[in-house]
Each structure stands twice: as C-alpha cells, then as structure tokens.
Design a protein around this motif. Structure first.
Motif, short mmCIF file in Angstrom:
data_model
loop_
_atom_site.label_atom_id
_atom_site.label_comp_id
_atom_site.label_asym_id
_atom_site.label_seq_id
_atom_site.Cartn_x
_atom_site.Cartn_y
_atom_site.Cartn_z
N TYR A 1 -4.91 -0.03 -3.68
CA TYR A 1 -3.50 0.00 -3.30
C TYR A 1 -2.65 0.16 -4.55
CZ TYR A 1 -4.46 -4.96 -4.23
OH TYR A 1 -4.89 -6.14 -4.77
N ARG A 2 -1.46 0.65 -4.33
CA ARG A 2 -0.50 0.81 -5.41
C ARG A 2 0.33 -0.46 -5.49
NH1 ARG A 2 4.64 2.39 -5.48
NH2 ARG A 2 4.57 2.94 -3.28
N TYR B 1 0.85 -1.19 0.00
CA TYR B 1 0.00 0.00 0.00
C TYR B 1 0.88 1.24 0.00
CZ TYR B 1 -3.70 -3.12 1.56
OH TYR B 1 -4.59 -4.14 1.65
N ALA B 2 0.46 2.24 -0.78
CA ALA B 2 1.14 3.51 -0.70
C ALA B 2 0.79 4.18 0.62
CB ALA B 2 0.76 4.41 -1.86
N GLU B 3 -0.41 4.00 1.09
CA GLU B 3 -0.85 4.41 2.41
C GLU B 3 -1.57 3.20 2.99
OE1 GLU B 3 -0.06 7.49 3.30
OE2 GLU B 3 0.37 8.34 1.35
N THR B 4 -1.58 3.06 4.27
CA THR B 4 -2.15 1.82 4.80
C THR B 4 -2.95 2.07 6.07
OG1 THR B 4 -1.64 -0.43 5.53
CG2 THR B 4 -0.11 1.27 6.18
N GLY B 5 -3.97 1.26 6.27
CA GLY B 5 -4.74 1.29 7.51
C GLY B 5 -5.25 2.66 7.85
N SER B 6 -5.17 3.03 9.11
CA SER B 6 -5.56 4.36 9.58
C SER B 6 -4.38 5.00 10.27
CB SER B 6 -6.74 4.26 10.55
OG SER B 6 -7.89 3.81 9.89
#
Length: 474
Positions: A83-84, A57-62
């Motif tokens: 996701y990336r 993920y480029a950003e993940t979860g919170s």
C-alpha cells in the motif's frame, strides 16, 4: 578514460516518463518472492479508499476489473499486502507527503508485471501546503478534470509491504532461509545522486521491521535515476531508529556489526521503500522483490561494503553504490572493482577485469588514481558512489539478457602483499591504530570480495526519456 559531468540539480522539463523495468536472473537462488506481481492482474480502474488519508491504499480490495492489492505467497494462508503510505510528517527530516496512486504494469517490466507508482503532486519546503492534484487512487486520477500534475519537485513516495496477520509478528513467508532481499527499481531521470552536497545523496531507503522489535532498521542506496537499479538489502543495515545516541553502539560513527541472516533478513515482518522526490508527474517501478539465499562465493566482506547497488544507463555507463560502516573524520575507504561474465570468487578475483572508473566533478569528486579504484568522496559520511564503464572491448557483450558479475574489495587497509594493516597514511583508509574502529570485525574480511550481479534488460525495451542530467565528454 572519459569524464562524466552532471548539470545542476534543476533538470529537463517535466515529461510523462516512459519507464521500464526488468527482473533479476542472479547467481543467488531465490528463497521466495516477497510479492509476485506477475500474479496480479493489471488494473484499468479502481475503487478509491480515502476515509483514512494518513494511511491508505492507492488501490484497494478487488475492483470491478479484478484488480487486487494483495498477493498470496505459498500455501500458508498468510498474505502479503502492499500500500501507499501518506507520510504526513512533512518536513525535510522525516519526508514529505506524495499524492498519486499505485498500479500494476504489464507494459514496463522485464517479464510479466511490475508495481508502478505514479506521483501527481505533494508537499515540500517550497510548497508546504502542497501542489498538484490530491489523488489517492487510479480511479481518482481517471476521474480528475484538468491537469492533475504540478510540474514541481514534490513529495517522497512511501510504499509499504506487510504480512496480513494484523500484529506484524509473522515474518514474510519468502524470508525463511534467506540471506538477502534483491530488488530492481526504476526512478525518474531527474533524481540525482549529486544534489550539491559534498557527499552522495541517499535516494532509496528500505525500512525493514523485525517481528520481535518495536523499531526498524535502514538499508540505504544512492544512485541516479534514469536507469535500472539492482539493490540488495543485506544483513548489515546502516542504522536502527530505536538507538538513542552513538553511545548505544559499540563503535565509532554508529557502526553496526553484520547480523546473521536468521537474526535480520529472516525476521522481517513488514517493510517500506521510500524514494526521493522527483518533478511531477513522476513514475517509479518496483519489481522482483525476492528473498535469496547465497550461492557461489559465500565468504564475503559484509562489514565495510554493505547495501550494494548497481545501476545501468542508456549511454552504456554503470554506477555503483555502497554504504560504509563508519562515519567520522578518520574513516576513509578505497574500493577496487572488477567484473566478469561468469561468477567471481575470492579465488579467481585476480583474473576478473578491472572496471574503468569515470572521473566525476560536482559537489564532490571521484577520481581514478589507480586503475579500477575509487575512494569514498567524504570521510565523514557513509555514502560511497562511483560511475564506471566496462572496458571498451567488452561493451559489445552488454546485450539484452546478459548477466554481468561484479566484485568489489576494500583495499585501503591492505599492504603491498594484500594483508590487512592498521596503519593509515592516506584519506582512503581507516586509522585503526588510533581510531575507535572494529578492527577485530573488519580485519577478517578486508581480503574478501563483495559481489553483486546485474542483468541487462532482456525484454528489448528502450528508455524513451534519457538521463537528462548526464553528459559524457571526451
């Protein structure tokens, strides 16, 4: 008629592009969004997840700011995640790794939020070991010391969307009852449809996976960057990566018959969007991935005019992209285009206004020998593209929030009375009499139109960086 000329594939210097995006207000009612970005809070930072760099993920979860990479669709308990994907094949056939991050943007959108992909670097033929900063998240980008961008043409961003059941056997909740997937995409202005080849380049690829098949399909589009592009993934993909050879298909040139929506669109369980490489730093925006059911004209030509896309650019010209059904030296194609400010049907086609095709000369040639008509530039390839304008008296009507409706017809194999014929005497039709073509599948729809609508950006935003590869001359 004006002439459009593109400069060579090396374009303007690298600038951090300010981009926009907008939502579709369409003639087709939505069956449901794939992801509703408006419900996701834009991020100011994130927690990186780099333990598995080939699938991350480029950003993940919170994060501490509440940013999330997942959005719930409906009340089924099944989530959709995006996701990336780091494509590490790194070759010209399967694509190149792209570094960067995903973000949610509330600034560049038509309404609400859009999905923003920022690319800082990656790999290519010229840079097989990579160039630019190896960044996996927005926090990596924020924390990076120095210039994280390479200024080179690098990478091929892959963005995946999937249900979270873990098995890919659950279809997207919004796909139920749908006939197509509608999306608006904004690409950097240095991405070109003409890269020097003798046919238009496919620079947007959708890869839908069906829940009951191991392989996946391809729906592809080819237009220039620097404008908002409306794409429609329909029930006529161009290829299936499970096919071993041309002999696995019933017709010449990998031809595939149109699926019923229940056998294709309504079976999609996950999917990727792959975008062609651009000079970094590069910014892409994706918004309003919406499953839709057809309304208005239901009887259309989905066979030979598939994967439609329309782009609109700051100088006021449009571009259209289609994928033909066939690839061989006998598969010509001539398309007539019309537009209206109300929905176009088979019955009122003749009363719609002809588009003004813009002549183009580059790696391939587009001409308008008959008003409102253009030909596929290379018979051996599926890719069909043309620039056009609305008639000058209608240009003042292209105001923010306006919906303009387009319809196109495959006219190469129609006789003077508008009836389908097998005969072919020009490069703009198919030799059904001697070629191994699907006459039974095509003849029934050659008299039918193919529609797509376009909404002029209603947020009042302007493109800051123009399409640098485009010049209009009298």
């Amino acid at each position: 008629m004006k002439r459009i000329i593109f400069t060579p594939a090396v374009f303007v210097e690298s600038l951090l592009t300010i981009l926009l995006f907008f939502i579709s207000v369409s003639c087709a009612l939505g069956a449901g969004p794939l992801v509703e970005f408006d419900n996701i809070t834009p991020s100011s930072s994130s927690i990186s997840r780099t333990s598995n760099t080939s699938f991350t993920y480029a950003e993940t979860g919170s994060g501490t700011d509440g940013w999330t990479s997942r959005a719930e669709i409906g009340s089924t308990g099944n989530y959709v995640e995006f996701y990336r994907y780091l494509n590490t094949y790194n070759n010209s056939h399967l694509g190149w790794e792209a570094w960067g991050y995903l973000d949610i943007s509330s600034i560049f959108s038509h309404s609400g939020n859009s999905l923003h992909a920022h690319i800082t670097g990656g790999k290519s033929d010229s840079f097989p070991n990579g160039s630019g900063a190896v960044i996996y998240s927005k926090q990596d980008f924020i924390d990076y010391v120095g210039d994280p961008n390479s200024g080179e043409n690098l990478g091929q961003p892959y963005i995946y969307f999937s249900t979270t059941d873990g098995t890919h056997t659950t279809v997207f909740p919004g796909a139920s009852g749908a006939d197509e997937l509608s999306t608006y995409i904004y690409m950097p202005s240095d991405i070109a449809v003409d890269t020097g080849a003798n046919y238009p380049t496919k620079n947007i690829s959708f890869g839908p996976y069906l829940y009951d098949q191991s392989g996946h399909y391809y729906n592809r589009f080819g237009l220039n960057g620097g404008g908002w592009i409306h794409t429609i993934v329909d029930n006529h993909p161009q290829h299936n990566n499970g096919w071993s050879s041309d002999s696995a298909t019933p017709y010449d040139g990998y031809a595939i018959r149109t699926f019923t929506s229940a056998n294709f669109i309504q079976k999609i369980s996950h999917m990727y969007i792959a975008l062609n490489t651009a000079i970094t730093p590069a910014d892409y925006y994706i918004d309003e991935l919406t499953f839709r059911t057809l309304t208005g004209e239901l009887s259309q030509n989905f066979e030979t005019l598939n994967s439609p896309a329309i782009g609109y650019y700051s100088d006021g010209h449009f571009e259209v992209s289609f994928m033909d059904k066939y690839v061989n030296l006998k598969s010509g194609l001539t398309i007539e285009g019309r537009y209206s400010f109300s929905p176009i049907t088979n019955a009122n086609w003749d009363s719609a206004t002809l588009i003004d095709v813009q002549e183009y000369s580059g790696g391939f040639t587009i001409t308008e020998s008959v008003a409102g008509q253009f030909k596929k530039p290379n018979r051996f390839y599926r890719e069909t593209w043309a620039p056009f304008r609305v008639q000058s008296f209608d240009e003042p009507r292209l105001k923010a929030g306006t919906t303009i409706y387009f319809a196109f017809k495959d006219v190469g194999n129609l006789d003077s009375n508008g009836n389908p014929t097998k005969s072919c005497s020009t490069s703009g039709c198919r030799d059904y009499a001697s070629g191994n073509f699907d006459w039974n599948g095509d003849s029934a729809v050659l008299t039918k139109i193919r529609t797509i609508e376009y909404v002029i950006n209603s947020a009042g935003q302007e493109i800051v960086q123009p399409a640098g590869n485009l010049k209009i001359v009298d």
